[in-house]
Structure formats: C-alpha cells, structure tokens
Design an enzyme around this catalytic site. Structure first.
Site, PDB file in Angstrom:
ATOM      1  N   SER A 230      -3.710   0.712   0.569  1.00 31.37           N
ATOM      2  CA  SER A 230      -3.441  -0.241  -0.504  1.00 31.37           C
ATOM      3  C   SER A 230      -3.719   0.409  -1.843  1.00 31.37           C
ATOM      4  O   SER A 230      -4.597   1.262  -1.957  1.00 31.37           O
ATOM      5  CB  SER A 230      -4.306  -1.486  -0.312  1.00 31.37           C
ATOM      6  OG  SER A 230      -5.378  -1.488  -1.230  1.00 31.37           O
ATOM      7  N   LYS A 231      -2.957  -0.029  -2.836  1.00 36.14           N
ATOM      8  CA  LYS A 231      -3.107   0.633  -4.134  1.00 36.14           C
ATOM      9  C   LYS A 231      -4.433   0.279  -4.789  1.00 36.14           C
ATOM     10  O   LYS A 231      -4.883   0.955  -5.687  1.00 36.14           O
ATOM     11  CB  LYS A 231      -1.915   0.357  -5.038  1.00 36.14           C
ATOM     12  CG  LYS A 231      -1.681  -1.077  -5.390  1.00 36.14           C
ATOM     13  CD  LYS A 231      -0.459  -1.173  -6.307  1.00 36.14           C
ATOM     14  CE  LYS A 231      -0.008  -2.618  -6.421  1.00 36.14           C
ATOM     15  NZ  LYS A 231       1.353  -2.755  -6.874  1.00 36.14           N
ATOM     16  N   ARG A 232      -5.067  -0.799  -4.351  1.00 34.91           N
ATOM     17  CA  ARG A 232      -6.367  -1.153  -4.919  1.00 34.91           C
ATOM     18  C   ARG A 232      -7.470  -0.267  -4.340  1.00 34.91           C
ATOM     19  O   ARG A 232      -8.454   0.017  -4.994  1.00 34.91           O
ATOM     20  CB  ARG A 232      -6.688  -2.624  -4.640  1.00 34.91           C
ATOM     21  CG  ARG A 232      -6.384  -3.514  -5.828  1.00 34.91           C
ATOM     22  CD  ARG A 232      -6.166  -4.958  -5.444  1.00 34.91           C
ATOM     23  NE  ARG A 232      -4.742  -5.282  -5.483  1.00 34.91           N
ATOM     24  CZ  ARG A 232      -3.948  -5.380  -4.421  1.00 34.91           C
ATOM     25  NH1 ARG A 232      -4.431  -5.186  -3.216  1.00 34.91           N
ATOM     26  NH2 ARG A 232      -2.676  -5.657  -4.542  1.00 34.91           N
ATOM     27  N   ARG A 233      -7.280   0.174  -3.116  1.00 36.71           N
ATOM     28  CA  ARG A 233      -8.357   0.854  -2.405  1.00 36.71           C
ATOM     29  C   ARG A 233      -8.140   2.355  -2.301  1.00 36.71           C
ATOM     30  O   ARG A 233      -9.073   3.138  -2.349  1.00 36.71           O
ATOM     31  CB  ARG A 233      -8.359   0.273  -0.992  1.00 36.71           C
ATOM     32  CG  ARG A 233      -9.672   0.184  -0.340  1.00 36.71           C
ATOM     33  CD  ARG A 233      -9.623  -0.610   0.955  1.00 36.71           C
ATOM     34  NE  ARG A 233      -8.334  -0.721   1.590  1.00 36.71           N
ATOM     35  CZ  ARG A 233      -7.907  -1.846   2.169  1.00 36.71           C
ATOM     36  NH1 ARG A 233      -8.653  -2.925   2.173  1.00 36.71           N
ATOM     37  NH2 ARG A 233      -6.723  -1.882   2.744  1.00 36.71           N
TER      38      ARG A 233
END
Ligand code: GLU
Length: 486
Positions: free
Chosen positions: A254-257
């Site tokens: 994920s782009k957040r992680r």
C-alpha cells in the site's frame, strides 16, 4: 462487430499485429505509478509481444475529481522507462476513457431499451430500512416499477435470477458465481454518467480486447462485467487475474505503508532492466531455477496460464540483489553513464570543481563490482572528491584502537619515502608496517583506511590510495594523527 477470438495463448510468430490477440493496460491516473501497475503492464506486454498481438494503453480518466494530468505523464514515462513505449509496433494508444463517454451512454441506453436495466430512485437509507441491514445489497425494489429517467435516478442492471456466471480465468480455473448472489448493480449514476464497471467493458469491447489481464482486486467485478458483455451482445474476453502483491508481513502493498512508486525505485538507482526482470517474477517463474534473464527470453518463456494465484512477495532485498547483478553485468562505459547523475549536483555531495572525471574513471571498475544500487556510488568514491573524508564515527572507534597511532606514524613515514606510488608497492608497505606492529594486513590496513576514506569498508584500499595520490593521503594521515593526539 466483435472480433473472432483465439481461445489459447500458444506462442506464435511474434511479429506485432500478426495475431488478433489484443490485451490492454488500463490504469487510472490517480496517483504515483505503482509497482503493481508496472507488473500488470508488463504481463500484458509480455503476452502481446509473445503472441504477435497488440498492447493497448487506455487511461481510465473518467473520475475527473481524482485525475491529474501529471499522473498521466507519470504513467507514460514509467511505461517508457520499462520499455513499453508508443513507438513500438506492439503498442497502441494511449486511449482516454473520458473520450468515449458517448459510447458509454449509448451502451446504458441500449441496456435500458432492451429491458436489461431499469431506473431506480431508492436511497441507501430506503434500502437499509427495507432490509434491516445497512450493508445489504440492493433488494430489487424498483425492478418492476417501470420508472423512466429523471435526474437522481440511477440505472441498475437486472441480474439474472437463476443460473450462474462462469468466467474463463486463465490463472484461476474458471470460477463460477451464482447469479442469485449478485445484486442489481448500478451501471449509470443519477446524473446519467456511466460507472466504471460499464465504461471499462464498453472500452474493452470498442478496442477489441481479447484477454483482460489485471489485478486480483477486480475479480469481484468480473462476473458483473461478463454479464454486461453478454447483455451488450458480445462474446466476453478471457480473463486473467494476477495475484496480489504483498510486503514482508504478507500485507497487501500500500502506498501508505510501503515504497510503491516505480519512480522512487528508479530515482534510487534501480535499473529499469532489473526492475523489469524482478517484476516479471511476481507471480510467475521462468523455470529451471533461472531468474535473471533478459526480457526477450522471459517473453518467450512466459505463459499466462502458469501464473500463480497465491500472493506474490515483493522482496526489496531480492530486487536489490538483482540490481547488483545487472550492474555487474554492464560494460564499464555503460556503468559510468548510468551513475553519471549521481556524480553531479544535486545528487553528489561534492561540487563540480571537486569532481575529477579521470579519477572516477580509474576507480569505476572497482566500484561497479561493489554497488547494488546506483545511488551507493557516492559513499564509495566521496573520499576522492571531498576535501576531507566523511568520518563515520563507528568506523573510527573500531579502527583507531590502542596502537593505531603508532602504526599510523610508522606508516606515514614510510609512505612519505615510498618510491613508486602504486597499489602494489603500497600494499607491500602496509604489510611491512603491519608486521613490525605484529598485525596481519587486514588489521594493519584498517586505521589507514579510516584515516583516508573515513570508513572501514569501501573500495580496495591500495588502488584507492594510488588514485588519491601521495599528498592527499599524507595530509589525511596527519589529520587522523592530530585527532588521535588531541
Ligand atoms: N482502471 C482500473 C484500475 O486502475 C483497471 C481496470 C481493469 O484493468 O480492468 O484499477
């Protein structure tokens, strides 16, 4: 008219356009281009190349609120960096979904006209009140109410009450979905605009797509989309849903992680060829335990049917190891060109005046065998260009133990007197100094290395000293001695 379709993907003579296989990559430009998108694009590209088919790029840009033109450029640049560019005869497009809105609307009108879709004025709250469940699917309330279009009324597809929908999935063994479990889904919103499910199908039909190869997250859409293909009178494509890509904790990337932007990898000095090779192995293996292979060979061996349905681990360590292999396989000239951006501002920590291309040329082959990332080059050669070495304190503490000052003093005197300033005599010199202090070469060279380069690890020491030159070497040994003294 739908095109005739091939049912198998046996490799044929791969001249672009020589077969009717048409695949597509259909990204939504809603953010940085993701390595997962790159994998989907590459698998489609591999099939198109191998089949002598066509790779269609379609930018799904109908969500105006979330799309930005720079992200479209980002997609095009990233694809081109990985070898998928518009000049290649296999490549068709880009098409833009937003330019096909008239066809999307025609399709929704056809569905309505044929009784395959109906208007609905229910709100989410209405449905929840009737079903007693805020999360339930649509209950079919408006199916037979005969509503006509008015702003605010959505168009819903009338899913069959009975039977099942089987999709031909080349990876997942043709999953079957009971139609009764499928709600009457929305195909056009209250303002008349068609939703993704329909626009995506209409575009695939329009572009003659024969095989839809995309991420597993779209699998729940597939039976609905297949019903749309059939309702619109066309033969559905073959599908292939690629496995989810996960991180080391088995979580979906994920782009957040996670670091997911292809651009970030390229900016750090992952080579496009290494990225391509690694991404091709996310869910597929060429067999014979061979992994590092040129793209042409991967294309020849690739079989979409052999892609695994289990999630694929994006292993940055393995990618980095691949990258190191690719770097070592380059000829020195290509290596020097590839690292060039890191040798100059803004990436380099030295100025143009401090930089010495000839000195770099002398150590380049030594550095090439040591870096796994192009960005690592600066730490390996900064001692040559900066006025003072970057002092790593842990290296200093490790190397400058008791006796280091005496050894350095002794070495300093010998270095000042050395006849020929070349790697071999330099090595003999440090070996002899070490012997006088009861140290093997490995231990004896550590204080010299840290004095001169600032670090305990780096390029071979004696070649480094040769290139650095006597004067600068002596000055650095003196500076280290002064520090040890103080
Ligand atoms: N635009 C969709 C996405 O980026 C792709 C849909 C598809 O490949 O069918 O997820």
């Amino acid at each position: 008219m739908p095109r005739p379709r091939r049912t198998t993907l046996d490799p044929v003579i791969p001249a672009a356009g020589s077969s009717d296989v048409r695949v597509r990559f259909a990204p939504s430009p809603t953010g940085m281009f993701h390595v997962g998108g790159a994998r989907s694009a590459l698998f489609n590209w591999a099939v198109a190349k191998q089949q002598g088919g066509t790779f269609v790029l379609r930018v799904e840009d109908t969500d105006a609120a979330r799309n930005k033109p720079e992200w479209v450029d980002g997609i095009l640049n990233a694809l081109a960096a990985l070898g998928m560019h518009a000049e290649d005869p296999t490549f068709e497009g880009p098409y833009f979904q937003s330019q096909n809105v008239v066809k999307h609307r025609e399709a929704s009108a056809r569905l309505y006209g044929a009784g395959r879709a109906y208007y609905c004025d229910c709100t989410r709250e209405d449905v929840a009140a009737r079903t007693g469940n805020a999360h339930s699917g649509y209950d079919g309330h408006c199916r037979d109410r005969g509503l006509t279009y008015e702003p605010g009324r959505a168009l819903r597809f009338r899913t069959p009450d009975e039977g099942e929908t089987q999709v031909v999935d080349l990876i997942r063994g043709n999953p079957t979905f009971p139609n009764s479990a499928m709600e009457d889904f929305v195909v056009a919103r209250g303002d008349g605009s068609p939703v993704f499910l329909l626009a995506n199908v209409v575009d695939d039909m329009d572009e003659g797509i024969t095989h839809v190869i995309r991420g597993e997250e779209h699998l729940p859409n597939t039976p609905k989309q297949q019903l749309l293909w059939e309702a619109l009178g066309a033969q559905p494509p073959r599908w292939a849903h690629l496995p989810v890509i996960v991180n080391e904790k088995r979580q979906k990337l994920s782009k957040r992680r996670d670091k997911v932007a292809l651009e970030d990898y390229l900016a750090e000095g992952y080579l496009p060829e290494a990225m391509v090779n690694y991404l091709m192995l996310l869910g597929w293996a060429p067999g014979n335990d061979e992994e590092i292979l040129p793209f042409d060979e991967l294309v020849e061996r690739f079989r979409i049917e052999d892609v695994n349905s289990a999630s694929a681990f994006f292993d940055v360590k393995k990618l980095t190891a691949f990258n190191g292999e690719y770097i070592r396989a380059m000829d020195v000239g290509s290596f020097v060109s590839a690292v060039d951006p890191w040798l100059h501002a803004p990436k380099a920590p030295w100025t143009e005046e401090q930089y010495d291309a000839a000195a770099f040329g002398r150590v380049a082959p030594l550095a090439q065998s040591r870096v796994a990332l192009l960005a690592d080059i600066t730490d390996n050669v900064d001692f040559l260009f900066l006025d003072e070495p970057v002092r790593d304190e842990r290296s200093w503490a490790k190397a400058m133990k008791d006796g280091a000052a005496e050894l350095l003093k002794d070495a300093r005197a010998a270095l000042a007197d050395l006849g020929t300033w070349e790697a071999e005599p330099l090595k003999e010199l440090v070996t002899a100094v070490g012997e006088r202090h009861g140290l093997k070469l490995g231990k004896a060279q550590a204080p010299v290395r840290v004095a001169v380069t600032g670090r305990t690890i780096g390029l071979p020491l004696f070649e480094s000293l040769e290139v650095l030159g006597r004067e600068r070497t002596l000055a650095r040994v003196d500076a280290a001695l002064a520090r040890l003294d103080g």
